[in-house]
Design an enzyme around this catalytic site. Sequence first.
Site, mmCIF file in Angstrom:
data_model
loop_
_atom_site.group_PDB
_atom_site.id
_atom_site.type_symbol
_atom_site.label_atom_id
_atom_site.label_comp_id
_atom_site.label_asym_id
_atom_site.label_seq_id
_atom_site.Cartn_x
_atom_site.Cartn_y
_atom_site.Cartn_z
ATOM 1 N N HIS A 28 0.817 -1.221 0.000
ATOM 2 C CA HIS A 28 0.000 0.000 0.000
ATOM 3 C C HIS A 28 0.854 1.277 0.000
ATOM 4 C CE1 HIS A 28 -2.919 3.022 1.086
ATOM 5 N NE2 HIS A 28 -2.347 3.184 2.272
ATOM 6 N N HIS A 52 3.621 7.315 5.284
ATOM 7 C CA HIS A 52 2.398 7.922 5.814
ATOM 8 C C HIS A 52 1.699 7.119 6.903
ATOM 9 C CE1 HIS A 52 0.341 5.409 2.773
ATOM 10 N NE2 HIS A 52 -0.718 5.532 3.553
ATOM 11 N N ASP A 53 1.879 5.803 6.947
ATOM 12 C CA ASP A 53 1.223 4.987 7.974
ATOM 13 C C ASP A 53 2.177 4.501 9.064
ATOM 14 O OD1 ASP A 53 -1.416 5.104 7.110
ATOM 15 O OD2 ASP A 53 -1.200 3.373 5.773
ATOM 16 N N GLU A 56 1.266 5.876 12.591
ATOM 17 C CA GLU A 56 -0.072 5.413 12.969
ATOM 18 C C GLU A 56 -0.112 3.918 13.284
ATOM 19 O OE1 GLU A 56 -4.101 5.296 10.418
ATOM 20 O OE2 GLU A 56 -3.075 7.229 10.465
ATOM 21 N N ASP A 57 0.671 3.128 12.547
ATOM 22 C CA ASP A 57 0.513 1.669 12.600
ATOM 23 C C ASP A 57 1.734 0.886 13.082
ATOM 24 O OD1 ASP A 57 -2.073 1.960 11.654
ATOM 25 O OD2 ASP A 57 -1.500 1.681 9.557
ATOM 26 N N ASP A 113 -3.628 8.237 -0.793
ATOM 27 C CA ASP A 113 -3.837 7.161 0.179
ATOM 28 C C ASP A 113 -5.267 6.630 0.098
ATOM 29 O OD1 ASP A 113 -3.633 5.512 2.546
ATOM 30 O OD2 ASP A 113 -4.465 7.169 3.699
#
Length: 181
Positions: A28, A52-53, A56-57, A113
């Site tokens: 992704h 970008h993630d 967050e992850d 995204d």
Amino acid sequence: MKQRAKAFAKKAHAGQKRKSSDAPYITHPIRVADRLEENGFSTELVCAGYLHDVVEDTLYEIEDIEREFGERVAELVAAHTEDKSKSWQERKQHTINTIKYAEKEMRYLIVADKLDNLLDMEVDLKKQGDVVWAKFNAGFEQQKWYNESIAAGMYVGLDCDDAPDYFREFEDVVDRVFGDD
């Protein structure tokens, strides 16, 4: 710097899978970064696409991104990082508000995204049917509201010349996935 960002993201997301398939999660962010690169955007924005993630992850924090990739990349990543302590509704409303008022590069990242996520969802829906909705924190109606709100807000205050082609592609996918036909 792009290759370092890609390698960092691969390490950070190692072992993670996409929500509705067994695909490695890293596919992704790579697709998001590739879309940004194909549109000729800045190195910093492409790096943010890969990263970008991460905050967050994974266990990495925004300070790690800033230390490794600089203030601008960290700023772009931070603008798109959800606060997981908030409810799904609050997080999504924050993104909707952000898309309306953010600078262009932040919008480009958010829509790239969301487009990639929705393209994946469209494929999964064709393969698996409506069971896909159960794999998400929100069902069809909430996802419809969210994606339609992103599509409605992404052009606010943006010159037509500044909107990349994939904004229109996002609108088309929203119509295909959530339309009434």
